[in-house]
Design a protein around this motif. Structure first.
Motif, mmCIF file in Angstrom:
data_model
loop_
_atom_site.group_PDB
_atom_site.id
_atom_site.type_symbol
_atom_site.label_atom_id
_atom_site.label_comp_id
_atom_site.label_asym_id
_atom_site.label_seq_id
_atom_site.Cartn_x
_atom_site.Cartn_y
_atom_site.Cartn_z
ATOM 1 N N ILE A 45 -23.085 30.648 -15.801
ATOM 2 C CA ILE A 45 -22.735 29.227 -15.748
ATOM 3 C C ILE A 45 -23.319 28.482 -16.945
ATOM 4 C CG2 ILE A 45 -23.079 27.112 -14.411
ATOM 5 C CD1 ILE A 45 -22.906 28.843 -11.889
ATOM 6 N N ARG A 46 -24.547 28.883 -17.338
ATOM 7 C CA ARG A 46 -25.180 28.211 -18.489
ATOM 8 C C ARG A 46 -24.329 28.408 -19.749
ATOM 9 N NH1 ARG A 46 -31.152 29.451 -21.170
ATOM 10 N NH2 ARG A 46 -31.223 27.521 -22.451
ATOM 11 N N ILE A 47 -23.934 29.640 -20.009
ATOM 12 C CA ILE A 47 -23.124 29.919 -21.198
ATOM 13 C C ILE A 47 -21.771 29.217 -21.106
ATOM 14 C CG2 ILE A 47 -22.015 31.742 -22.538
ATOM 15 C CD1 ILE A 47 -24.244 33.624 -21.515
ATOM 16 N N LEU A 48 -21.153 29.258 -19.903
ATOM 17 C CA LEU A 48 -19.843 28.626 -19.717
ATOM 18 C C LEU A 48 -19.915 27.131 -20.011
ATOM 19 C CD1 LEU A 48 -16.903 28.917 -18.754
ATOM 20 C CD2 LEU A 48 -17.722 28.478 -16.428
ATOM 21 N N LYS A 49 -20.978 26.481 -19.541
ATOM 22 C CA LYS A 49 -21.117 25.052 -19.770
ATOM 23 C C LYS A 49 -21.351 24.747 -21.252
ATOM 24 C CE LYS A 49 -21.376 22.148 -17.156
ATOM 25 N NZ LYS A 49 -20.329 21.186 -16.743
ATOM 26 N N ILE A 50 -22.161 25.599 -21.946
ATOM 27 C CA ILE A 50 -22.407 25.381 -23.369
ATOM 28 C C ILE A 50 -21.090 25.470 -24.144
ATOM 29 C CG2 ILE A 50 -23.450 26.417 -25.415
ATOM 30 C CD1 ILE A 50 -25.853 27.157 -23.690
ATOM 31 N N ILE A 51 -20.287 26.476 -23.824
ATOM 32 C CA ILE A 51 -19.024 26.669 -24.544
ATOM 33 C C ILE A 51 -18.083 25.497 -24.302
ATOM 34 C CG2 ILE A 51 -16.953 28.090 -24.715
ATOM 35 C CD1 ILE A 51 -18.730 30.511 -24.129
ATOM 36 N N THR A 52 -17.905 25.127 -23.029
ATOM 37 C CA THR A 52 -16.922 24.084 -22.696
ATOM 38 C C THR A 52 -17.373 22.695 -23.089
ATOM 39 O OG1 THR A 52 -17.824 23.961 -20.444
ATOM 40 C CG2 THR A 52 -15.921 25.415 -20.814
ATOM 41 N N ASP A 53 -18.688 22.433 -23.015
ATOM 42 C CA ASP A 53 -19.173 21.092 -23.321
ATOM 43 C C ASP A 53 -19.429 20.871 -24.815
ATOM 44 O OD1 ASP A 53 -19.046 20.584 -20.652
ATOM 45 O OD2 ASP A 53 -21.193 20.768 -20.273
ATOM 46 N N MET A 54 -19.882 21.924 -25.537
ATOM 47 C CA MET A 54 -20.352 21.727 -26.904
ATOM 48 C C MET A 54 -19.405 22.273 -27.960
ATOM 49 S SD MET A 54 -24.403 22.456 -26.305
ATOM 50 C CE MET A 54 -24.838 21.735 -27.893
ATOM 51 N N PHE A 55 -18.725 23.388 -27.640
ATOM 52 C CA PHE A 55 -17.902 24.003 -28.679
ATOM 53 C C PHE A 55 -16.393 23.807 -28.459
ATOM 54 C CE2 PHE A 55 -21.935 26.156 -29.056
ATOM 55 C CZ PHE A 55 -22.108 26.278 -30.429
ATOM 56 N N LEU A 56 -15.962 23.688 -27.209
ATOM 57 C CA LEU A 56 -14.529 23.547 -26.921
ATOM 58 C C LEU A 56 -13.893 22.355 -27.630
ATOM 59 C CD1 LEU A 56 -12.106 24.629 -25.334
ATOM 60 C CD2 LEU A 56 -12.801 23.144 -23.426
ATOM 61 N N PRO A 57 -14.582 21.200 -27.737
ATOM 62 C CA PRO A 57 -13.944 20.061 -28.413
ATOM 63 C C PRO A 57 -13.614 20.313 -29.874
ATOM 64 C CG PRO A 57 -15.797 19.319 -27.068
ATOM 65 C CD PRO A 57 -15.869 20.813 -27.106
ATOM 66 N N THR A 121 -12.922 20.590 -17.647
ATOM 67 C CA THR A 121 -13.137 20.256 -19.052
ATOM 68 C C THR A 121 -12.078 20.922 -19.925
ATOM 69 O OG1 THR A 121 -15.517 20.045 -18.659
ATOM 70 C CG2 THR A 121 -14.797 20.327 -20.943
ATOM 71 N N CYS A 122 -11.747 22.173 -19.604
ATOM 72 C CA CYS A 122 -10.710 22.891 -20.361
ATOM 73 C C CYS A 122 -9.362 22.201 -20.237
ATOM 74 C CB CYS A 122 -10.629 24.336 -19.880
ATOM 75 S SG CYS A 122 -12.101 25.326 -20.185
ATOM 76 N N VAL A 123 -9.030 21.817 -19.023
ATOM 77 C CA VAL A 123 -7.732 21.169 -18.792
ATOM 78 C C VAL A 123 -7.672 19.836 -19.518
ATOM 79 C CG1 VAL A 123 -6.258 20.127 -17.022
ATOM 80 C CG2 VAL A 123 -7.340 22.340 -16.595
ATOM 81 N N ARG A 124 -8.757 19.064 -19.439
ATOM 82 C CA ARG A 124 -8.767 17.766 -20.118
ATOM 83 C C ARG A 124 -8.669 17.930 -21.625
ATOM 84 N NH1 ARG A 124 -12.715 16.603 -16.145
ATOM 85 N NH2 ARG A 124 -14.402 17.108 -17.642
ATOM 86 N N HIS A 125 -9.320 18.970 -22.159
ATOM 87 C CA HIS A 125 -9.269 19.183 -23.605
ATOM 88 C C HIS A 125 -7.844 19.484 -24.067
ATOM 89 C CE1 HIS A 125 -10.404 20.374 -27.614
ATOM 90 N NE2 HIS A 125 -9.877 21.589 -27.429
ATOM 91 N N VAL A 126 -7.111 20.309 -23.295
ATOM 92 C CA VAL A 126 -5.716 20.611 -23.648
ATOM 93 C C VAL A 126 -4.873 19.346 -23.605
ATOM 94 C CG1 VAL A 126 -3.656 21.881 -22.974
ATOM 95 C CG2 VAL A 126 -5.888 22.999 -22.876
ATOM 96 N N ALA A 127 -5.105 18.528 -22.589
ATOM 97 C CA ALA A 127 -4.326 17.291 -22.458
ATOM 98 C C ALA A 127 -4.642 16.303 -23.563
ATOM 99 C CB ALA A 127 -4.588 16.666 -21.096
ATOM 100 N N SER A 128 -5.833 16.419 -24.152
ATOM 101 C CA SER A 128 -6.258 15.440 -25.172
ATOM 102 C C SER A 128 -5.488 15.564 -26.471
ATOM 103 C CB SER A 128 -7.762 15.594 -25.443
ATOM 104 O OG SER A 128 -8.025 16.841 -26.089
ATOM 105 N N PHE A 129 -4.807 16.664 -26.686
ATOM 106 C CA PHE A 129 -4.074 16.834 -27.930
ATOM 107 C C PHE A 129 -2.848 15.931 -27.998
ATOM 108 C CE2 PHE A 129 -6.497 20.809 -27.861
ATOM 109 C CZ PHE A 129 -6.968 20.851 -29.161
ATOM 110 N N GLY A 130 -2.421 15.434 -26.851
ATOM 111 C CA GLY A 130 -1.324 14.474 -26.838
ATOM 112 C C GLY A 130 0.008 15.051 -27.219
ATOM 113 N N GLU A 131 0.186 16.352 -27.167
ATOM 114 C CA GLU A 131 1.463 16.990 -27.496
ATOM 115 C C GLU A 131 1.787 18.027 -26.430
ATOM 116 O OE1 GLU A 131 0.805 20.417 -30.524
ATOM 117 O OE2 GLU A 131 -0.406 18.717 -31.244
ATOM 118 N N ALA A 132 3.038 18.370 -26.358
ATOM 119 C CA ALA A 132 3.456 19.366 -25.374
ATOM 120 C C ALA A 132 2.797 20.706 -25.697
ATOM 121 C CB ALA A 132 4.965 19.507 -25.383
ATOM 122 N N PRO A 133 1.960 21.214 -24.790
ATOM 123 C CA PRO A 133 1.274 22.469 -25.086
ATOM 124 C C PRO A 133 2.228 23.655 -25.096
ATOM 125 C CG PRO A 133 0.834 21.792 -22.844
ATOM 126 C CD PRO A 133 1.611 20.676 -23.473
#
Length: 915
Positions: A45-57, A121-133
């Motif tokens: 969970i620690r690694i998953l949170k680091i990836i999604t919170d800090m590097f995914l954006p 967080t993953c879902v929100r990041h995909v939606a943030s691109f504002g284009e059809a994925p």
């Protein structure tokens, strides 16, 4: 985890967003590798949170799947599954005293919430691109999220069972877990809704979409009892996606699972609505619109409407992939309709709630049928020859067929042919024509017809809508269908009408007769003539008294009214009453239906023919073998007399002479069946012409009837005798004949009124009341009621007193039992070898006179002739005494004729002694 890896994680968490962006290419592979290798839930969970919170954006859209999602999400879904399994294994020992286990379980639940948060967080990041994925860029994300959501919702649904009554110890975390999952679910659907495909869509992309749809279907089955809004929104999205990519996915979807689930959800919500409405009725909360029960009912009814409309929409778009499931759709319709009035198993609901249910379920069912109408598979199911239904579904099936018939008016030719013609080839599934199926279904609604159930009638301008019987409801709609029926299908209609008239159930035959008469009246005069000639021919070939003859006779009687005068004369010409073989036809025709010329022709021919037959019988020595001929013409004579309100004088005089002559040929010991039938017919004719009969004829008739009815005889004879007795109230008996007639009349009424058969007893009460209303001989009334019990029954009948009131439940149960008896009786009639359809035409030769005489013993022969002579002499005595009081003396030749008779009697006595 090694010290080096721990140090890396400790260092990374201190980085700024800019540092993470700069070190993304170097550190992210290390983190995903560590995530894959981690065994500890905490490390994972620690690694998953680091990836999604800090590097995914900082990961580009095109690199999401390859660099991140495909490497961390499958492991996250697997880890989530192990957590669920651990909860299931440990929750059984949960208690307030076991604090260590309680802490463990709460920790696991919190870890699960963190995984769900990371996925969000993953879902929100995909939606943030504002284009059809693009599907390729997020391929792993929907699959893993849907897997986690299903397991989460399933765990929440099973929580009461899983935590063994200790749910309160973790309820706050479960509630939070559900909210997190709810939010993730909503975000995922919004993200998926933006996906679009172009013409270059790959098979893998299509497979992914199908997988998503099927996963959503699985989730729907889990959340059906958790949250109404979530359930409805998931279904909306599922159907929307199915239609959005219809051309791509229609061949890959599990249509069976989707349609079955829709049907099941519709039924569950419908039954819940019905149960809630019943509870509101029982609690007396109909007027309380703000009660929790009413609000819950409204939500349930809303879901019912939603699933009904969704199912209709789904069938509309995918109907040709749903042919295998038409049997399920058929059962669904029956299961819903049987809960509405007038079904006998429908619950009693408040009017307002019933109307809401009607709008939620019944109205969509019409659109439901409209979508299924073009499907051959549905027609095969609904119109199958040996359709087996439970009793509560017989009426819904009948209403289904009528509803389908009403929707055929705007259908194309191929649909009309599918439903109206039935199966045409041996390789097809056996399928009845729609009209035949309606008549068969109506026949099976025995109980509903006898209750009777009531349905809304047709709205007429300026009149309130009335409720009508099932017979009238179906008849009106059948006639409307016939009015719009293309001529191509008239031969099929005619065959269906013939079959319905010739089956054993009389009310079904009456329905067919009503429709047939409408068909004849709506069509041309030539069509009516054609039908009448056909029916007359069928009546003519029915050589035995059977239910087919009875039904055909009713039809012929009504159809003749619809003929033109010229066509009536053509009917007379085709079936002249002067020929014995045509008399059965005219036994069923009311003369008042004929034009004056046709009536005179029939009347004259029948009267002339009966005079000839009676004369031939007399000249032949009144042989028993010739009585059948007499009965045939008597039946026709009865039809002539009964079929017009005021027969012509010559007809009446001729009939009275014949009847009088025949009564004096009858005696008090008529045991032969054929002679009893003669007495029956004479009684019926005499009841009509009673005012024209001489007192001595009436006296002879009463003597004969008194003796015959005391023996075992047919009910028809007893009913005819009652009819004759009742008619005697219309005349005044001369004083010199009262001593012979009135006591006999009182005696017979007394015998009939004491009869134990409820049917005969009821007819007797009716006949006696008519006699009492009209007669001037009141002493007959008092003398007939010597027995106190009989007097009480008559008084109760006249005052319309009901002795015992049968409650609704008992009456319905009795009717259901009687239904089985009636069904068995009709089936026995149709299977009988005596049916006209199974019998060759009977021989027209009369029985051998010698044979007929052998059937009567010598003692019976002596008794019969003595009885006849005695009756004639008594009548002569009464006539003589009656004339003595007048100015006209007996004729002069009377004394000489009496001396001749005395000499004949002496001769008979001498011969008797010498032998």
């Amino acid at each position: 985890m090694s010290q080096t890896n721990t140090s890396l994680l400790d260092e990374v968490v201190q980085w700024s967003q800019e540092t993470c962006r700069q070190e993304l290419k170097t550190v992210l592979p290390k983190l995903t590798s560590l995530h894959h290798q981690s065994d500890s839930w905490d490390d994972h969970i620690r690694i998953l949170k680091i990836i999604t919170d800090m590097f995914l954006p900082h990961i580009g859209f095109s690199e999401l799947e390859e660099e991140c999602f495909s490497k961390i999400l499958p492991k996250a879904a697997t880890m989530f599954e192990t957590m669920i399994k651990e909860l299931m294994d440990q929750a059984g020992g949960l208690s307030s005293q076991n604090t260590e286990l309680c802490v463990l379980l709460r920790t696991i639940l919190q870890a699960m919430m963190q995984i769900i948060d990371a996925l969000s967080t993953c879902v929100r990041h995909v939606a943030s691109f504002g284009e059809a994925p693009d599907v390729d860029a997020i391929r792993t994300l929907p699959t893993c999220v849907l897997k986690v959501l299903k397991e989460t919702f399933q765990h929440c649904k099973d929580s009461e069972v899983v935590y063994c009554g200790r749910l309160s110890l973790v309820a706050d975390l479960l509630q939070g877990l559900f909210k997190e999952a709810y939010s993730l679910h909503k975000g995922l659907l919004e993200m998926l809704d933006h996906i679009t495909f172009d013409s270059s869509t790959s098979e893998e992309d299509v497979c992914d979409v199908v997988t998503v749809i099927h996963s959503l279907l699985d989730i729907c089955s889990v959340i059906s009892n958790l949250d109404i809004a979530l359930h409805a929104n998931t279904w909306k999205f599922l159907i929307k996606q199915s239609l959005k990519y219809q051309s791509l996915v229609e061949e890959h979807l599990h249509h069976s699972d989707i349609s079955t689930s829709l049907c099941d959800n519709l039924l569950v919500s419908f039954h819940n609505s019905v149960e809630l409405a019943e509870q509101i009725e029982q609690a007396g909360l109909q007027e309380t619109r703000q009660s929790p029960e009413y609000k819950l009912f409204q939500k349930s009814a809303k879901m019912c409407r939603f699933f009904a409309n969704t199912l209709v929409h789904y069938i509309k778009e995918f109907k040709f992939f749903l042919t295998k499931y038409c049997s399920r759709f058929h059962q669904l319709y029956l299961q819903i309709i049987c809960k509405f009035s007038p079904s006998l198993c429908a619950p009693v609901l408040p009017k307002a709630l019933s109307e809401e249910l009607n709008a939620a379920a019944l109205v969509p069912m019409e659109a439901f049928l409209l979508q299924l109408l073009p499907l051959r598979a549905f027609a095969d199911v609904v119109l199958q020859q040996d359709l087996r239904l439970s009793p509560e579904h017989e009426l819904p099936q009948c209403l289904l067929l009528v509803s389908l018939m009403g929707q055929l008016g705007c259908q194309p030719e191929e649909v009309l042919q599918l439903w109206f013609t039935g199966s045409q080839f041996s390789e097809e599934t056996p399928r009845l024509p729609l009209y035949q199926a309606i008549f068969s279904s109506f026949r099976r609604c025995y109980t509903e017809r006898r209750v009777p159930v009531l349905l809304p009638g047709v709205m007429l301008k300026g009149q309130a809508q009335a409720h009508v019987t099932l017979h009238q409801h179906i008849c009106v709609r059948l006639c409307a269908s016939v009015a719009m029926l293309p001529s191509l299908y008239f031969p099929v209609l005619e065959c269906c009408l013939v079959d319905a008239v010739l089956q054993a159930d009389t009310q079904t035959a009456l329905l067919a007769i009503d429709v047939w008469c409408f068909t004849a009246r709506y069509g041309t005069a030539e069509l009516c003539l054609h039908h009448v000639l056909l029916i007359a021919q069928l009546v003519k070939v029915c050589t035995a008294q059977c239910y087919q003859l009875f039904h055909l006779g009713l039809l012929l009687r009504r159809m003749v009214f619809l003929m033109t005068p010229n066509h009536q004369m053509e009917l007379v010409a085709q079936f002249p009453p002067s020929e014995a073989e045509n008399l059965p036809v005219w036994q069923h025709v009311l003369l008042r239906a004929l034009s004056q010329d046709a009536r005179h022709r029939v009347e004259a021919d029948v009267i002339a023919f009966i005079q000839k037959v009676v004369t031939d019988w007399q000249n032949g020595g009144y042989k028993l073998g010739q009585v059948d001929k007499v009965n045939v013409v008597l039946l026709s004579l009865l039809a002539v007399i009964r079929g017009q309100p005021s027969p012509e004088e010559q007809c009446v005089l001729s009939t009275v002479r014949v009847v009088s002559q025949l009564w004096f040929r009858m005696n008090s010991e008529q045991t032969h069946t054929v002679l009893q039938q003669t007495v029956q017919l004479l009684s019926s004719i005499s009841a009509i012409l009673v005012k024209q009969l001489e007192p001595q004829v009436i006296c002879q008739a009463l003597l004969c009837l008194d003796s015959v009815v005391s023996q075992k005889c047919a009910d028809q004879l007893l009913l005819a005798a009652m009819e004759f007795l009742s008619s005697l109230g219309k005349i005044f008996v001369p004083p010199d004949s009262q001593i012979q007639i009135l006591p006999k009349l009182s005696s017979m009424f007394g015998v009939f009124l004491a009869d134990k058969s409820w049917l005969l007893h009821q007819h007797t009460l009716e006949a006696f009341s008519h006699f009492a209303e009209n007669t001037n001989h009141e002493e007959v009334i008092s003398q007939s009621l010597c027995v106190e019990e009989t007097k009480t029954k008559v008084v109760n009948y006249l005052s319309k007193t009901v002795n015992a009131q049968e409650d609704v439940v008992s009456r319905l149960q009795r009717l259901k039992q009687e239904t089985q008896v009636m069904k068995q009786h009709n089936e026995k009639l149709e299977c009988s070898k005596e049916n006209v359809s199974n019998q060759p035409e009977a021989a027209t030769d009369e029985p051998c006179p010698k044979r007929a005489r052998q059937e009567t013993s010598a003692q019976e022969e002596y008794s019969r002739y003595i009885q006849t002579a005695e009756s004639a002499l008594k009548a002569l005595l009464a006539l003589t005494e009656g004339k003595a009081n007048t100015s006209a003396p007996p004729p002069q030749w009377l004394d000489s004729r009496l001396q001749e008779l005395q000499a004949l009697i002496t001769q008979i006595s001498t011969v008797r002694h010498t032998t």
